[in-house]
Design a protein around this motif. Structure first.
Motif, PDB file in Angstrom:
ATOM      1  N   ASP A  70       0.805  -1.220   0.000  1.00 30.09           N
ATOM      2  CA  ASP A  70       0.000   0.000   0.000  1.00 30.09           C
ATOM      3  C   ASP A  70       0.839   1.271   0.000  1.00 30.09           C
ATOM      4  OD1 ASP A  70      -2.567  -0.845  -0.356  1.00 30.09           O
ATOM      5  OD2 ASP A  70      -2.942  -1.202   1.773  1.00 30.09           O
ATOM      6  N   ARG A  71       2.158   1.136   0.327  1.00 29.03           N
ATOM      7  CA  ARG A  71       3.032   2.314   0.261  1.00 29.03           C
ATOM      8  C   ARG A  71       3.556   2.544  -1.145  1.00 29.03           C
ATOM      9  NH1 ARG A  71       5.621   3.645   5.780  1.00 29.03           N
ATOM     10  NH2 ARG A  71       6.646   5.250   4.579  1.00 29.03           N
TER      11      ARG A  71
ATOM     12  N   LYS B  20       4.218   3.435  -4.943  1.00 34.39           N
ATOM     13  CA  LYS B  20       3.671   4.441  -5.853  1.00 34.39           C
ATOM     14  C   LYS B  20       3.918   4.055  -7.312  1.00 34.39           C
ATOM     15  CE  LYS B  20       4.345   8.161  -2.499  1.00 34.39           C
ATOM     16  NZ  LYS B  20       5.333   9.168  -2.082  1.00 34.39           N
TER      17      LYS B  20
ATOM     18  N   CYS C  77       6.636   3.468  -9.097  1.00 36.46           N
ATOM     19  CA  CYS C  77       7.662   4.199  -9.852  1.00 36.46           C
ATOM     20  C   CYS C  77       8.525   3.272 -10.698  1.00 36.46           C
ATOM     21  CB  CYS C  77       8.532   5.028  -8.911  1.00 36.46           C
ATOM     22  SG  CYS C  77       9.705   4.078  -7.920  1.00 36.46           S
ATOM     23  N   GLU C  78       8.533   1.986 -10.367  1.00 35.89           N
ATOM     24  CA  GLU C  78       9.235   0.950 -11.147  1.00 35.89           C
ATOM     25  C   GLU C  78      10.751   0.984 -10.994  1.00 35.89           C
ATOM     26  OE1 GLU C  78       7.875   0.662 -15.202  1.00 35.89           O
ATOM     27  OE2 GLU C  78       5.772   0.906 -14.659  1.00 35.89           O
ATOM     28  N   LEU C  79      11.303   1.823 -10.099  1.00 35.55           N
ATOM     29  CA  LEU C  79      12.770   1.873  -9.978  1.00 35.55           C
ATOM     30  C   LEU C  79      13.331   0.517  -9.545  1.00 35.55           C
ATOM     31  CD1 LEU C  79      13.564   5.357  -8.383  1.00 35.55           C
ATOM     32  CD2 LEU C  79      13.470   4.703 -10.778  1.00 35.55           C
TER      33      LEU C  79
ATOM     34  N   THR D 225      12.422  -2.377 -10.319  1.00 34.89           N
ATOM     35  CA  THR D 225      12.480  -3.374 -11.396  1.00 34.89           C
ATOM     36  C   THR D 225      13.739  -3.223 -12.244  1.00 34.89           C
ATOM     37  OG1 THR D 225      11.285  -1.984 -12.973  1.00 34.89           O
ATOM     38  CG2 THR D 225       9.956  -3.387 -11.539  1.00 34.89           C
ATOM     39  N   THR D 226      14.411  -2.056 -12.142  1.00 30.73           N
ATOM     40  CA  THR D 226      15.578  -1.823 -12.995  1.00 30.73           C
ATOM     41  C   THR D 226      16.882  -2.269 -12.345  1.00 30.73           C
ATOM     42  OG1 THR D 226      15.989   0.391 -12.109  1.00 30.73           O
ATOM     43  CG2 THR D 226      14.467   0.215 -13.963  1.00 30.73           C
TER      44      THR D 226
ATOM     45  N   ARG E 148      -4.015   0.797  -2.443  1.00 26.64           N
ATOM     46  CA  ARG E 148      -4.855   1.828  -1.840  1.00 26.64           C
ATOM     47  C   ARG E 148      -4.662   3.195  -2.502  1.00 26.64           C
ATOM     48  NH1 ARG E 148      -3.162   2.439   4.052  1.00 26.64           N
ATOM     49  NH2 ARG E 148      -1.912   4.053   3.089  1.00 26.64           N
ATOM     50  N   LYS E 149      -3.422   3.451  -2.970  1.00 29.38           N
ATOM     51  CA  LYS E 149      -3.155   4.741  -3.609  1.00 29.38           C
ATOM     52  C   LYS E 149      -3.608   4.773  -5.068  1.00 29.38           C
ATOM     53  CE  LYS E 149       1.218   5.474  -1.115  1.00 29.38           C
ATOM     54  NZ  LYS E 149       0.877   6.394  -0.040  1.00 29.38           N
TER      55      LYS E 149
ATOM     56  N   TYR F 294      -2.155   2.659  -7.506  1.00 28.92           N
ATOM     57  CA  TYR F 294      -1.068   2.247  -8.397  1.00 28.92           C
ATOM     58  C   TYR F 294      -1.012   0.727  -8.523  1.00 28.92           C
ATOM     59  CZ  TYR F 294       0.696   6.990  -7.579  1.00 28.92           C
ATOM     60  OH  TYR F 294       0.826   8.341  -7.485  1.00 28.92           O
TER      61      TYR F 294
ATOM     62  N   CYS G 272      14.407   1.839  -3.509  1.00 31.51           N
ATOM     63  CA  CYS G 272      12.990   2.184  -3.323  1.00 31.51           C
ATOM     64  C   CYS G 272      12.863   3.487  -2.541  1.00 31.51           C
ATOM     65  CB  CYS G 272      12.255   1.074  -2.582  1.00 31.51           C
ATOM     66  SG  CYS G 272      10.544   1.543  -2.221  1.00 31.51           S
ATOM     67  N   PRO G 273      12.211   4.514  -3.123  1.00 31.41           N
ATOM     68  CA  PRO G 273      12.105   5.793  -2.412  1.00 31.41           C
ATOM     69  C   PRO G 273      11.029   5.801  -1.334  1.00 31.41           C
ATOM     70  CG  PRO G 273      11.790   6.049  -4.811  1.00 31.41           C
ATOM     71  CD  PRO G 273      11.655   4.608  -4.484  1.00 31.41           C
ATOM     72  N   ASP G 274      10.205   4.774  -1.269  1.00 36.68           N
ATOM     73  CA  ASP G 274       9.034   4.848  -0.388  1.00 36.68           C
ATOM     74  C   ASP G 274       8.977   3.773   0.690  1.00 36.68           C
ATOM     75  OD1 ASP G 274       7.312   7.161  -1.275  1.00 36.68           O
ATOM     76  OD2 ASP G 274       7.790   6.232  -3.183  1.00 36.68           O
ATOM     77  N   LEU G 275      10.111   3.176   0.996  1.00 35.66           N
ATOM     78  CA  LEU G 275      10.192   2.229   2.118  1.00 35.66           C
ATOM     79  C   LEU G 275       9.190   1.087   1.968  1.00 35.66           C
ATOM     80  CD1 LEU G 275      10.373   4.976   4.858  1.00 35.66           C
ATOM     81  CD2 LEU G 275      12.291   3.550   4.169  1.00 35.66           C
TER      82      LEU G 275
END
Lengths: 74, 248
Positions: free
Chosen positions: A13-14, A16, A18-20, A22-23, A39-40, A42, A63-66
């Motif tokens: 649920d955190r 977003k 961004c797919e980073l 996966t790279t 929930r957001k 995405y 991951c920028p969003d923990l």
């Protein structure tokens, strides 16, 4: 030396979408889950082939969003 | 079974408000991890900027203070002088630090204030809608430079790390990037060294982190990391510009 094995966990649920993550996976087992919406609103990241995880932690590092945590099992 | 990676105690459980793929989240986490590893969560006081990171006080799990636009180094100076045993850091973006706050950052370094500044450079004003910043690259299109930044009209992008490295009061100055896992690890190391510089009272310390702004650059998060590596790093070279241990 035996190959390292790991598990990746997602706090989906955190995410977003961004797919980073996966790279940066060296064994290429991360993808966006097009069947799910969080929930957001995405498509969250998920593991396509958990058996292949080598517990490198790159996905969690980028991951920028923990969202991601990683444990090593062997 | 061992844990390779879990959420740091240096951050609260609150979810970031940042756009998808914004590297502020990575940099927040690295600062939180360093604070936790150095056992500073009860002793650190952070100063939040104005800009996208204005809500940073909700995210860092230590005492925080808000500052007026660009004035985080001035507020941090006051906090540090009153409470010299605390570890004080300012977290600032490029619109905050390199534009309206240039006087504060230059003079905080000049006075050799024992504070640590995390400077997030993404070459644009993010929060206000993608206007040109002093750090915007030549030719880069923003809402206030729709045909690309023109050096004749607006000068060249400002290199803050190089500029502060000429100041004697500065102890540790380094430029890093978060565009891939290798550099994310290097960034964490630099942030730790900056905090150690403060603890050892070796002078002012700053880490400039090259960062992305996918929303205002008009790219996907993945393309943004590539754009950073291709366009920003050649102009903003990575590396250490001042280190107290090397000069001694």
């Amino acid at each position: 030396m035996a190959k390292a094995r790991g598990n990746v966990f997602f706090d989906s649920d955190r995410c977003k979408g961004c797919e980073l993550c996966t790279t940066v996976c060296p064994v290429d087992i991360l993808a966006m889950n097009r069947q799910a919406i969080n929930r957001k609103g995405y498509h969250p990241a998920h593991v396509t082939d958990p058996e292949k995880c080598i517990a490198c932690g790159n996905c969690a590092l980028v991951c920028p969003d923990l969202v991601i945590s990683v444990e090593r099992v062997a | 079974m061992s844990v390779v990676f879990e959420k740091t105690k240096g951050l609260t459980d609150k979810e970031f408000h940042y756009c998808p793929g914004c590297t502020h989240g990575i940099i927040h986490r690295l600062v939180g991890e360093v604070l936790e590893e150095m056992d500073l969560l009860d002793d650190a006081i952070g100063v939040a900027p104005v800009g996208c990171a204005v809500l940073a006080y909700d995210y860092f799990n230590c005492d925080m203070h808000e500052a007026a636009h660009g004035r985080a180094p001035a507020v941090a100076t006051g906090v540090k002088r009153v409470l010299p045993e605390k570890t004080v850091f300012a977290y600032q973006g490029d619109g905050d630090l390199a534009s309206i706050g240039t006087a504060e950052i230059v003079h905080a370094a000049h006075r050799g204030e024992m504070i640590t500044v995390i400077f997030v450079n993404n070459a644009i004003y993010g929060m206000t809608g993608g206007q040109m910043a002093p750090t915007t690259m030549i030719g880069q299109k923003t809402t206030t430079s729709p045909f690309g930044r023109n050096a004749e009209q607006t000068g060249s992008p400002i290199r803050i790390a190089e500029m502060l490295a000429t100041i004697d009061g500065a102890g540790f100055i380094e430029r890093v990037s978060v565009h891939n896992p290798v550099h994310i690890r290097k960034t964490k190391k630099a942030i730790r060294t900056a905090f150690e510089c403060q603890q050892n009272r070796k002078g002012f310390s700053m880490v400039e982190v090259l960062s992305t702004c996918p929303t205002n650059w008009g790219m996907s998060p993945i393309a943004s990391l590539g754009w950073l590596a291709e366009n920003m790093i050649p102009y903003y070279p990575l590396g250490n510009f001042r280190n107290p241990d090397k000069e001694a």
